[in-house]
Design a protein around this motif. Structure first.
Motif, short mmCIF file in Angstrom:
data_model
loop_
_atom_site.label_atom_id
_atom_site.label_comp_id
_atom_site.label_asym_id
_atom_site.label_seq_id
_atom_site.Cartn_x
_atom_site.Cartn_y
_atom_site.Cartn_z
N THR A 118 -15.28 -11.58 -13.41
CA THR A 118 -15.84 -10.25 -13.19
C THR A 118 -16.93 -10.34 -12.14
OG1 THR A 118 -17.44 -10.57 -14.98
CG2 THR A 118 -15.37 -9.49 -15.56
N ASP A 119 -17.04 -9.27 -11.38
CA ASP A 119 -18.08 -9.15 -10.35
C ASP A 119 -18.81 -7.83 -10.60
OD1 ASP A 119 -19.71 -9.23 -8.18
OD2 ASP A 119 -18.13 -9.15 -6.67
N GLY A 120 -19.86 -7.90 -11.44
CA GLY A 120 -20.53 -6.66 -11.86
C GLY A 120 -19.61 -5.88 -12.77
N GLU A 121 -19.28 -4.65 -12.38
CA GLU A 121 -18.38 -3.81 -13.16
C GLU A 121 -16.93 -4.00 -12.75
OE1 GLU A 121 -19.63 0.21 -12.81
OE2 GLU A 121 -21.45 -0.05 -14.01
N LEU A 122 -16.70 -4.82 -11.72
CA LEU A 122 -15.35 -5.02 -11.22
C LEU A 122 -14.67 -6.18 -11.94
CD1 LEU A 122 -15.92 -4.67 -7.37
CD2 LEU A 122 -15.12 -2.92 -8.96
N GLU A 123 -13.38 -6.01 -12.18
CA GLU A 123 -12.55 -7.09 -12.69
C GLU A 123 -11.77 -7.67 -11.51
OE1 GLU A 123 -10.55 -6.26 -16.57
OE2 GLU A 123 -11.40 -4.26 -16.29
N VAL A 124 -11.75 -8.98 -11.40
CA VAL A 124 -11.16 -9.64 -10.23
C VAL A 124 -10.07 -10.60 -10.71
CG1 VAL A 124 -11.60 -10.99 -8.14
CG2 VAL A 124 -13.42 -9.53 -9.11
N VAL A 125 -8.95 -10.60 -9.95
CA VAL A 125 -7.85 -11.53 -10.19
C VAL A 125 -7.55 -12.26 -8.90
CG1 VAL A 125 -5.42 -11.77 -10.80
CG2 VAL A 125 -6.84 -10.13 -12.03
N GLY A 126 -7.51 -13.58 -8.96
CA GLY A 126 -7.15 -14.39 -7.80
C GLY A 126 -5.80 -15.04 -8.02
N ILE A 127 -4.84 -14.82 -7.07
CA ILE A 127 -3.49 -15.37 -7.20
C ILE A 127 -3.10 -16.07 -5.92
CG2 ILE A 127 -2.75 -13.63 -8.88
CD1 ILE A 127 -1.38 -12.15 -6.56
N ALA A 128 -2.09 -16.94 -6.00
CA ALA A 128 -1.54 -17.64 -4.83
C ALA A 128 -0.22 -16.98 -4.44
CB ALA A 128 -1.34 -19.12 -5.15
#
Length: 453
Positions: A118-128
């Motif tokens: 999470t980045d503050g209120e943001l949800e983050v997904v990292g994919i290849a």
């Protein structure tokens, strides 16, 4: 606290705990599903953006950076960043986006191994994402406003539902406790009607199988014993008052007559002797009643006692009282081991009294020899006193141990009807038993069984 209130409280707490646990499971499952669904949506959006952008000519770098950014935005506060295999940022949905966390997690993104943070209120997904043999890394971020609104609604529904259910649980608990305790209330109502003058009443035993019915059965059995005890006490008081009143009245009448009419020493001595005999009878009866009271006291001190010593002392008393009666002592089965047999845990004086009472009855009602046997039967000590006297009728045998009761054929002999009663009480207080076997005109066998040590 009343049992009713305890049942309501425990029922409420138990059901409420189950309900809250189930509500927490529902909320956790829904929150996990929302997070998984939104992560998959972010991953899908990132993959779609990468496919569109990577198909553009690689030489037009400026066009790649500004490729229809607004048209790609479909998630609230959406942020997409694409890194090439060398770790260089080649696309971002907004030039002002911070890449600090993306750079930190960049090395952790592998094929089939996405990262989430999470980045503050943001949800983050990292994919290849692999394109033309080259591996790109995509970070997609956004806010799941709709999903969190649904969670808020679910939380409100669960809160209101649990509050309403709590009221229903309390009402259900009150109904449950009331129905469960109705049989108990009925028993209490019936018990309150039973008084000392109405001991013949009994409690309804219901179906006879459940716990309340078992309680009613037990209480009825106790009432039967209490009624029998009351009846025995009434008979005892009736007989005792009569037995005490008769010698007192006789002695008083004799002394009054002597005082009023005796004119010489000889007449006075005769009257005094008669009064002394009555007073001796009164003293003997009083001592017997005191012995009975002592035998009924279960709080006496218990020590290790040799039963053969008690029997020897009782035989000595009996020989003094009946000097012409032959009493034969024999020993029965003895234990194979043990240097100090015939030991019991109890009171020496009471045990001696019990044994003397048996010997006294045997010698009193028999003109022939009396046989006494001391031995073992398993771990128990057994004393048997056998006579060849008048015996006891079968109809009277169950009653001879009752206080102040005397068999019909024994009323000619001196006594108070308390000897067997005292002996039986002493046996019971020592954890033993007293049994009588008798045949009229053939004799009686009394067996005293006591637990050994």
């Amino acid at each position: 606290m009343l049992i009713r209130n305890k049942l309501i409280l425990r029922f409420t707490l138990l059901v409420l705990a189950i309900q809250l646990s189930f509500s927490a499971f529902i909320y956790y499952f829904h929150a996990a599903t929302r997070e998984q669904r939104f992560s998959q949506r972010l991953a899908g959006k990132g993959t779609m953006t990468a496919r569109l952008l990577l198909r553009q000519p690689q030489s037009n770098e400026e066009a790649l950076r500004t490729f229809r950014r607004r048209d790609l935005l479909t998630i609230l506060d959406e942020q997409i960043s694409i890194y090439d295999p060398e770790g260089h940022l080649i696309y971002t949905s907004d030039d002002g986006l911070s890449q600090r966390l993306n750079s930190y997690y960049l090395s952790q993104v592998e094929v089939d191994q996405p990262v989430q943070f999470t980045d503050g209120e943001l949800e983050v997904v990292g994919i290849a994402h692999e394109y033309r043999g080259r591996q790109y890394r995509i970070f997609a971020a956004g806010r799941d406003q709709f999903g969190f609104l649904q969670l808020d609604k679910l939380r409100l529904i669960l809160l209101v539902g649990n509050a309403g259910a709590l009221v229903l649980i309390i009402l259900a608990g009150w109904y449950f406790a009331d129905e469960s305790l109705k049989p108990m209330a009925r028993v209490i109502e019936q018990v309150e009607r039973i008084t000392a003058g109405r001991l013949s009443l009994r409690v309804d035993e219901g179906n006879g199988t459940d716990e309340i019915a078992q309680l009613a059965v037990t209480f009825n059995q106790m009432l039967t014993r209490v009624e029998q005890a009351f009846e025995m006490q009434k008979n005892f008081l009736s007989h005792a008052s009569h037995e005490l009143r008769t010698p007192l009245a006789t002695a008083l009448g004799t002394l009054e007559t002597s005082y009023a009419y005796d004119t010489n020493l000889s007449e006075a001595k005769t009257s005094t002797a008669s009064a002394v005999d009555e007073l001796k009878h009164l003293v003997g009866l009083t001592n017997a009643l005191l012995a009975l009271a002592k035998a009924e006291d279960a709080s006496f001190r218990r020590d290790t006692v040799r039963l053969d010593d008690c029997l020897t002392q009782a035989l000595s008393y009996c020989q003094s009282k009946y000097p012409h009666r032959h009493v034969q002592l024999i020993f029965g089965e003895l234990p194979a081991t043990g240097d100090d047999p015939f030991r019991v845990l109890g009171n020496e004086q009471l045990l001696t009294t019990a044994l003397f009472n048996l010997l006294d009855n045997a010698c009193k009602y028999s003109n022939q020899a009396v046989q006494v046997c001391l031995g073992y039967r398993g771990p128990e000590l057994v004393v048997t006193v056998q006579d060849a006297g008048i015996g006891i009728a079968p109809t009277e045998l169950p009653r001879v141990a009752n206080a102040m009761y005397r068999a019909e054929n024994a009323r000619h002999a001196p006594g108070y009807g308390l000897g067997l009663t005292v002996t039986q009480k002493i046996a019971e207080r020592h954890g033993g038993t007293l049994t009588l076997v008798s045949v009229p005109e053939q004799g009686t066998t009394a067996t005293l069984v006591l637990p050994g040590t």
